[in-house]
Design a protein around this motif. Structure first.
Motif, PDB file in Angstrom:
ATOM      1  N   LEU A  64      40.758   1.660  41.064  1.00 65.35           N
ATOM      2  CA  LEU A  64      39.406   1.095  40.953  1.00 65.35           C
ATOM      3  C   LEU A  64      38.752   1.517  39.634  1.00 65.35           C
ATOM      4  CD1 LEU A  64      38.067   1.460  44.589  1.00 65.35           C
ATOM      5  CD2 LEU A  64      38.809  -0.616  43.431  1.00 65.35           C
ATOM      6  N   ASN A  65      38.955   2.768  39.234  1.00 68.66           N
ATOM      7  CA  ASN A  65      38.426   3.215  37.936  1.00 68.66           C
ATOM      8  C   ASN A  65      39.091   2.457  36.789  1.00 68.66           C
ATOM      9  OD1 ASN A  65      36.664   5.047  39.058  1.00 68.66           O
ATOM     10  ND2 ASN A  65      38.098   6.766  38.903  1.00 68.66           N
ATOM     11  N   ALA A  66      40.388   2.223  36.902  1.00 63.84           N
ATOM     12  CA  ALA A  66      41.087   1.453  35.875  1.00 63.84           C
ATOM     13  C   ALA A  66      40.576   0.016  35.833  1.00 63.84           C
ATOM     14  CB  ALA A  66      42.591   1.474  36.136  1.00 63.84           C
ATOM     15  N   TRP A  67      40.270  -0.558  36.999  1.00 64.62           N
ATOM     16  CA  TRP A  67      39.720  -1.919  37.052  1.00 64.62           C
ATOM     17  C   TRP A  67      38.395  -1.984  36.295  1.00 64.62           C
ATOM     18  CZ3 TRP A  67      41.177  -6.631  39.025  1.00 64.62           C
ATOM     19  CH2 TRP A  67      40.190  -7.603  39.089  1.00 64.62           C
ATOM     20  N   GLN A  68      37.555  -0.993  36.492  1.00 64.23           N
ATOM     21  CA  GLN A  68      36.253  -0.982  35.826  1.00 64.23           C
ATOM     22  C   GLN A  68      36.389  -0.831  34.314  1.00 64.23           C
ATOM     23  OE1 GLN A  68      34.081   2.090  37.827  1.00 64.23           O
ATOM     24  NE2 GLN A  68      33.663   0.811  39.616  1.00 64.23           N
TER      25      GLN A  68
END
Length: 98
Positions: A64-68
């Motif tokens: 999720l952090n990578a998506w952001q």
């Protein structure tokens, strides 16, 4: 029809107003709903397909952090670990540790 000074003045005012309107709409384009904002803070689906093994997995905090940050291709934990061990060591990371 004769061109009186009043008619010439009215035509000049109309032409200036028209040009001002055209310039205003050219310099100030219409804004869409997503201009200046982050479009999506989270992926639309709670699951992702691993780029390495093509299986589906649930997003973790890391993905999720990578998506952001903009990443759209993810690896499962096993494929990620395998990929890290296959890569040659980074020379710049060794210099920083000293």
């Amino acid at each position: 029809m004769s061109l009186t000074p009043e008619l010439i003045f009215a035509m000049a005012v109309a032409a200036i107003a028209f040009l001002a309107g055209v310039l205003y709409f050219r310099l100030h384009p219409r804004r869409t709903r997503s201009v200046g904002r982050v479009v999506s803070r989270q992926p639309a689906n709670l699951r992702f397909t691993c780029k390495g093994c093509s299986q589906e997995f649930t997003h973790s905090r890391q993905t999720l952090n990578a998506w952001q940050k903009g990443t759209r291709q993810f690896f499962c934990k096993a494929c990620h670990t395998k990929r890290l061990h296959e890569r040659p060591p980074d020379r710049s990371a060794q210099v920083k540790r000293r």
